[in-house]
Design an enzyme around this catalytic site. Structure first.
Site, PDB file in Angstrom:
ATOM      1  N   ASP A   9      65.067  52.924  31.307  1.00 19.29           N
ATOM      2  CA  ASP A   9      66.420  52.393  31.124  1.00 19.29           C
ATOM      3  C   ASP A   9      66.945  51.955  32.502  1.00 19.29           C
ATOM      4  O   ASP A   9      66.628  50.857  32.960  1.00 19.29           O
ATOM      5  CB  ASP A   9      67.233  53.532  30.491  1.00 19.29           C
ATOM      6  N   ASP A  50      65.755  60.885  21.566  1.00 18.95           N
ATOM      7  CA  ASP A  50      66.822  61.700  20.995  1.00 18.95           C
ATOM      8  C   ASP A  50      68.210  61.191  21.341  1.00 18.95           C
ATOM      9  O   ASP A  50      68.394  60.397  22.270  1.00 18.95           O
ATOM     10  CB  ASP A  50      66.711  63.138  21.522  1.00 18.95           C
TER      11      ASP A  50
END
Ligand code: IMP
Length: 169
Positions: free
Chosen positions: A96, A152
């Site tokens: 990311d 998650d």
């Protein structure tokens, strides 16, 4: 939640990456490291498709709260093996901001591996805060928050076999 990547597509990605890694590490015994916890399902699937005498290890390096990366590297679990002189492949679920893996790379380079490469199932290059390019990428995605297949949201949804875009509805 919106389905983004099916389990079948994930398996196909693992077959492709496993084949590339097999070609690139012929005659070597790489240590294929799973970055806990998110990369577990990907690591488990990927190693099935690497046709080499490999070894595995596990590392847990970062905390991630809510939907924003803290960028703080915290070694919750270190490697079991000494990596000096070895061929290391780090397996991550998603890149990311790039902070986690760029910091991990600096730390592991200090241990003098013979080679150090990174494979990520997913890549969000538009979210980079620091320059980091994984050596092997499963799939490049837009700036979306995704869950499932290890990924998650506050420890939930890791057990889903497909990958979904998370939204509140
Ligand atoms: P980075 O340090 O910002 O590159 O973040 C890497 C870590 O953030 C990944 O290993 C994931 O644990 C988490 N992460 C980043 N994006 C997502 C996402 O869309 N879903 C779930 N976890 C994510």
């Amino acid at each position: 939640m919106r389905l983004l990547i099916t389990h079948e597509e994930i398996v196909d990605i693992c077959k492709r990456l496993g084949f590339e890694i097999t070609q690139n590490y012929k005659g070597k015994t790489p240590l294929v490291v799973c970055v806990l916890k998110g990369a577990c399902p990907f690591h488990s699937e990927l190693i099935k498709h690497i046709d080499l005498d490999l070894e595995v290890d596990y590392i847990q390096v970062s905390s991630y709260l809510g939907t924003e990366s803290t960028g703080v590297i915290n070694f919750k679990k270190d490697l079991e093996f000494d990596i000096a002189g070895r061929d290391i492949i780090i397996v991550e679920d998603i890149v990311d901001s790039g902070l986690t893996l760029s910091k991990l790379k600096l730390e592991l380079q200090k241990r003098k591996p013979s080679s150090l490469k990174f494979v990520s199932l997913l890549d969000k290059p538009s979210k980079r805060k620091v320059e980091f390019k994984p050596d092997y990428v499963g799939k490049t995605i837009d700036d979306l928050f995704v869950i499932g297949f290890g990924l998650d949201l506050d420890e939930k949804y890791r057990n889903l076999k497909d990958i979904y875009v998370f939204n509140q509805d």
